[in-house]
Design an enzyme around this catalytic site. Structure first.
Site, PDB file in Angstrom:
ATOM      1  N   LEU A 196     -13.584  27.864   9.968  1.00 29.35           N
ATOM      2  CA  LEU A 196     -14.913  27.247   9.955  1.00 29.35           C
ATOM      3  C   LEU A 196     -15.403  27.094   8.524  1.00 29.35           C
ATOM      4  O   LEU A 196     -15.613  28.081   7.823  1.00 29.35           O
ATOM      5  CB  LEU A 196     -15.896  28.094  10.762  1.00 29.35           C
ATOM      6  N   GLU A 197     -15.570  25.866   8.098  1.00 23.86           N
ATOM      7  CA  GLU A 197     -16.003  25.585   6.732  1.00 23.86           C
ATOM      8  C   GLU A 197     -17.457  25.129   6.674  1.00 23.86           C
ATOM      9  O   GLU A 197     -17.934  24.715   5.615  1.00 23.86           O
ATOM     10  CB  GLU A 197     -15.085  24.532   6.104  1.00 23.86           C
TER      11      GLU A 197
END
Length: 346
Positions: free
Chosen positions: A170-171
């Site tokens: 998850l960025e």
């Protein structure tokens, strides 16, 4: 004369480093070489994954890299991360489906064929996990209800497709508290063989106060490996806090991996994530031979650059690359160079 000291009251899966000094009437000696040990009770998944292994991401989309069916993944890869599971309008829920553009690009690819290819990889001794997120991913786990939906939906996908676990990539925001809740719930459903990996950006692992680092430490007892993306980051401080090391160097990989190794993660939970070659990233592309040098520096304190880690980490887990598709585009240079080196490590 031998002296023995027993430490009591230690928790499960705790890592401790000891150095021994001798004392007499003249004073004390210099400390001996430090020894790092971990208490029993670590249950991180992985099953039959090798001591040192290679992870690669497989694209479920079309870009400038070579499009491949899952059946084309070469034997050099031990763990295949399917990129990506995606969000829905319901917070925490994860879905997966083959991209129609990819299916067209590879000459036709059905859901049934994909599932059969997952099983074929299993028969070759490989593990296949679902990576959640990516650069454009918007999966949000920010409360208990979302954590439950995450665990339920990922487990359903594991059962449907045969995935062996999940990769957290998850960025665009991560809540360590509720993602930990989600992963522990998933673990309770899937059992002790569940593989849990994480692919934080470099900045996310600069200190233990960052959400990704907090997550890794909070699930250390069930975490398989963290393969930080050592690319697209510019220069960063290493564990010596003395220099900003430039990406794309042995110093960068080793000094930044050292932060994780000296801040609570076990060596078997730390791997080096690098691009597979030109085109795979905007910065931090390295020759695969430099990845091997960095692994040797961390494992044996040999082949280092100007940065030398404070101790050797012979159990350093291995390497990850973005991606299998980009490796194919670059004549498989990454996997053909790094995998044999991993096999040769003690």
């Amino acid at each position: 004369m031998r002296l023995r000291r027993v430490n009591t009251g230690l928790g499960a899966c705790e890592t401790h480093t000891y150095a021994v000094k001798a004392y007499n009437a003249e004073g004390e000696s210099a400390p001996g070489d430090p020894v790092t040990v971990t208490t029993a009770g670590c249950t991180g998944g992985g099953g039959t994954l090798p001591k040192h292994f290679l992870t690669g991401y497989w694209h479920n989309f079309v870009n400038a890299a070579t499009e491949l069916k899952l059946s084309a993944v070469p034997n050099e890869y031990d763990l295949v991360a399917i990129a990506f599971g995606e969000a829905t309008a319901t917070p925490g829920e994860v879905v997966f489906a083959l991209d129609p553009g990819l299916a067209t690009a590879v000459g036709g690819y059905t859901d049934a064929q994909f599932k059969a290819d997952v099983q074929a990889l299993h028969q070759r001794g490989k593990k296949v996990i679902l990576s959640v997120g990516g650069e454009a991913g918007r999966v949000q786990v920010a409360d208990s209800a979302a954590a439950t939906r995450f665990a339920d939906s990922v487990y359903a996908l594991m059962r449907s497709y045969g995935f062996d676990g999940v990769d957290i990539d998850l960025e665009n925001g991560l809540n360590a508290t509720y993602m930990a809740q989600a992963l522990r719930s998933l673990r309770s459903k899937a059992g002790a063989d569940l593989i849990i990996t994480m692919a934080p950006q470099t900045i996310d692992m600069q200190s233990t106060g960052m959400e990704y680092f907090k997550l890794a430490l909070s699930i250390k007892d069930i975490l398989t490996v963290v393969h930080t993306q050592f690319y697209n980051s510019g220069s960063m401080l290493g564990c010596d806090q003395a220099f900003a090391y430039g990406q794309g160097t042995v110093n960068f990989m080793t000094a930044l991996a050292c932060i994780q190794l000296e801040s609570g993660l076990r060596p078997d939970q730390v791997a080096l994530g690098l691009p597979a070659g030109p085109g795979a990233a905007g910065g931090g592309v390295v020759q695969p031979s430099l990845v091997n040098q960095a692994l040797d520096c961390l494992a044996k304190r040999t082949s280092c650059g100007t940065f030398v880690p404070p101790r050797a980490y012979p159990d350093i887990r291995g390497a990850m690359t973005w991606s299998i598709n980009w490796d194919a585009s670059n004549n498989w240079s990454f996997s053909k160079t790094v995998k044999p080196h991993l096999q040769g490590m003690p």
